[in-house]
Design a protein around this motif. Structure first.
Motif, mmCIF file in Angstrom:
data_model
loop_
_atom_site.group_PDB
_atom_site.id
_atom_site.type_symbol
_atom_site.label_atom_id
_atom_site.label_comp_id
_atom_site.label_asym_id
_atom_site.label_seq_id
_atom_site.Cartn_x
_atom_site.Cartn_y
_atom_site.Cartn_z
ATOM 1 N N GLU A 23 47.246 51.588 68.088
ATOM 2 C CA GLU A 23 47.075 50.856 68.846
ATOM 3 C C GLU A 23 47.783 51.239 70.378
ATOM 4 O OE1 GLU A 23 43.485 49.143 69.582
ATOM 5 O OE2 GLU A 23 43.633 50.197 67.224
ATOM 6 N N LEU A 74 50.166 49.906 74.875
ATOM 7 C CA LEU A 74 49.689 49.499 74.026
ATOM 8 C C LEU A 74 48.569 48.959 74.805
ATOM 9 C CD1 LEU A 74 49.464 47.785 71.402
ATOM 10 C CD2 LEU A 74 50.057 46.127 73.013
ATOM 11 N N ARG A 75 47.327 49.544 73.759
ATOM 12 C CA ARG A 75 45.806 48.573 74.282
ATOM 13 C C ARG A 75 45.981 47.302 74.322
ATOM 14 N NH1 ARG A 75 41.160 51.944 73.662
ATOM 15 N NH2 ARG A 75 41.670 53.069 72.021
ATOM 16 N N ASP A 76 46.143 46.872 74.836
ATOM 17 C CA ASP A 76 45.842 45.276 75.105
ATOM 18 C C ASP A 76 45.169 44.921 76.139
ATOM 19 O OD1 ASP A 76 46.676 42.654 75.580
ATOM 20 O OD2 ASP A 76 47.955 42.882 76.907
ATOM 21 N N ALA A 78 43.781 42.049 76.510
ATOM 22 C CA ALA A 78 44.096 40.435 77.259
ATOM 23 C C ALA A 78 44.635 41.345 78.745
ATOM 24 C CB ALA A 78 44.880 39.843 76.894
ATOM 25 N N SER A 79 44.445 42.580 78.705
ATOM 26 C CA SER A 79 45.342 42.992 79.885
ATOM 27 C C SER A 79 44.508 43.108 81.342
ATOM 28 C CB SER A 79 45.742 45.172 80.028
ATOM 29 O OG SER A 79 44.622 45.504 80.121
ATOM 30 N N SER A 83 45.740 49.261 80.951
ATOM 31 C CA SER A 83 46.006 50.158 79.550
ATOM 32 C C SER A 83 44.482 50.485 79.229
ATOM 33 C CB SER A 83 46.110 48.307 78.730
ATOM 34 O OG SER A 83 45.418 47.261 78.303
ATOM 35 N N GLN A 84 43.913 49.539 79.519
ATOM 36 C CA GLN A 84 42.702 50.581 78.911
ATOM 37 C C GLN A 84 42.015 51.987 79.538
ATOM 38 O OE1 GLN A 84 40.411 49.578 75.629
ATOM 39 N NE2 GLN A 84 39.787 51.486 77.028
ATOM 40 N N GLY A 120 57.965 44.365 70.108
ATOM 41 C CA GLY A 120 56.513 44.908 70.249
ATOM 42 C C GLY A 120 56.408 46.709 71.355
ATOM 43 N N ILE A 121 55.320 46.752 71.905
ATOM 44 C CA ILE A 121 55.635 47.279 72.668
ATOM 45 C C ILE A 121 57.480 47.341 74.341
ATOM 46 C CG2 ILE A 121 54.762 46.383 74.508
ATOM 47 C CD1 ILE A 121 53.740 50.019 73.416
ATOM 48 N N PRO A 198 58.126 40.075 74.716
ATOM 49 C CA PRO A 198 57.190 39.131 74.858
ATOM 50 C C PRO A 198 58.300 37.901 75.460
ATOM 51 C CG PRO A 198 56.842 39.993 72.180
ATOM 52 C CD PRO A 198 57.850 41.040 72.912
#
Length: 318
Positions: A23, A74-76, A78-79, A83-84, A120-121, A198
């Motif tokens: 992702e 990262l494709r998130d 919840a962003s 990101s999208q 993570g990212i 995080p």
């Protein structure tokens, strides 16, 4: 988002390469003309995504190589759309605009050993740090903690691979990452710790560091977002230069309410991490919720995108 935030300081770039790692979309940007500005590990750039949408992403390549800038996003789901938009827009050959590199997460050049802990990212700025420390022959260890460690192959092929430790949280047999034992093993006054990822991981690193004997000056982190803006009582804000007085409700942002009243507030991250919306406070007691201002700066400044007010009236210089 204020579309006027795009200025003459932007750089026209082209996407020279792009690769999907699960992702995560990793891509390289090259200049349409001239050369890219030099940068140091920890720096990020503004990425202009159209319709006034601007987001900040850490540079994660080798700071010694200015032929291109490498980003990984990262494709998130919840962003807030950034990101999208990156995953939808970024294609090889695409022309984009970026801002010049800014560094709010620099390395301490006097450190004799650096511990890099990325979740993570959040490992992306630490990859750049690893390159810079390796290039300078300085001692360091990079801990990469992730449930889906998509950067493992890249890190294993890097020239500093021997300094990398991957903690795969997705593997049920893998031991849990223990920041206290990691930090206790290299505790010296000249050691510096850098963490990004995080909030829970960063807080655990800080708590463990302080518990085993590190000072706050030895611990550094880069936050992706500030505290939630909602919560607390309503208050009034007077924009002194504009002569506009507004009511800010519990679920409002100062920047949003001022914008609706016709006061121009320049925004970028809208999360309290970039400093674009910082203005001077002339009267009142701010409730600081940003990750940008230092304690000294907080005495007379405020980030309008996320902070609130402890006093019934806040007068700001805008």
């Amino acid at each position: 988002m204020n579309a006027n935030a795009e200025t003459a300081d932007t750089i026209d770039v082209r996407v020279a390469a792009a690769e999907r790692l699960g992702e995560v979309l990793s891509f390289d940007l090259v200049p349409l003309q001239g050369v890219l500005p030099s940068w140091e590990a920890g720096a990020h750039v503004d990425l202009f995504l159209g319709d006034g949408l601007i987001r900040q992403y850490s540079l994660c390549g080798d700071p010694g190589d200015c032929s291109c800038y490498r980003l990984a996003v990262l494709r998130d789901p919840a962003s807030r759309g950034g990101s999208q938009a990156v995953h939808d827009l970024v294609r090889v050959g695409e022309v984009m605009k970026i801002g010049a590199p800014r560094n709010l997460f620099p390395l301490d050049k006097k450190a004799e050993h650096s511990v890099l802990i990325g979740g993570g990212i959040g490992v992306t700025p630490l990859i750049a740090m690893a390159y810079e420390l390796y290039d300078k022959g300085q001692s360091f260890t990079l801990h990469y903690v992730a449930r889906d460690p998509v950067f493992t192959t890249l890190l294993q092929q890097a020239p500093f691979a021997q300094a990398v430790k991957v903690h795969d949280r997705g593997c049920p047999d893998a031991p849990r990452f223990d920041p206290a034992s990691v930090l206790a093993g290299c505790l010296k006054p000249t050691t510096r710790v850098y963490t990004c990822g995080p909030l829970g991981l960063m807080e655990a690193v800080f708590e463990a560091g302080l518990a085993v004997g590190y000072t706050e000056n030895q611990l550094h982190r880069e936050a992706f977002s500030a505290q939630p803006v909602a919560g607390g009582s309503a208050f009034e804000v007077l924009a002194a230069k504009s002569g506009v007085r507004v009511q800010v409700g519990p679920d409002d942002t100062i920047a949003g309410v001022l914008g609706k009243a016709g006061v121009k507030v320049t925004l970028s991250c809208e999360q309290g991490i970039c400093g674009t919306c910082v203005v001077n406070v002339l009267e009142g007691e701010p409730d600081h919720r940003d990750e940008y201002l230092t304690e000294d700066e907080q005495t007379d400044q405020i980030a309008l995108c996320c902070s609130r007010s402890h006093s019934p009236l806040l007068v700001v210089d805008i």
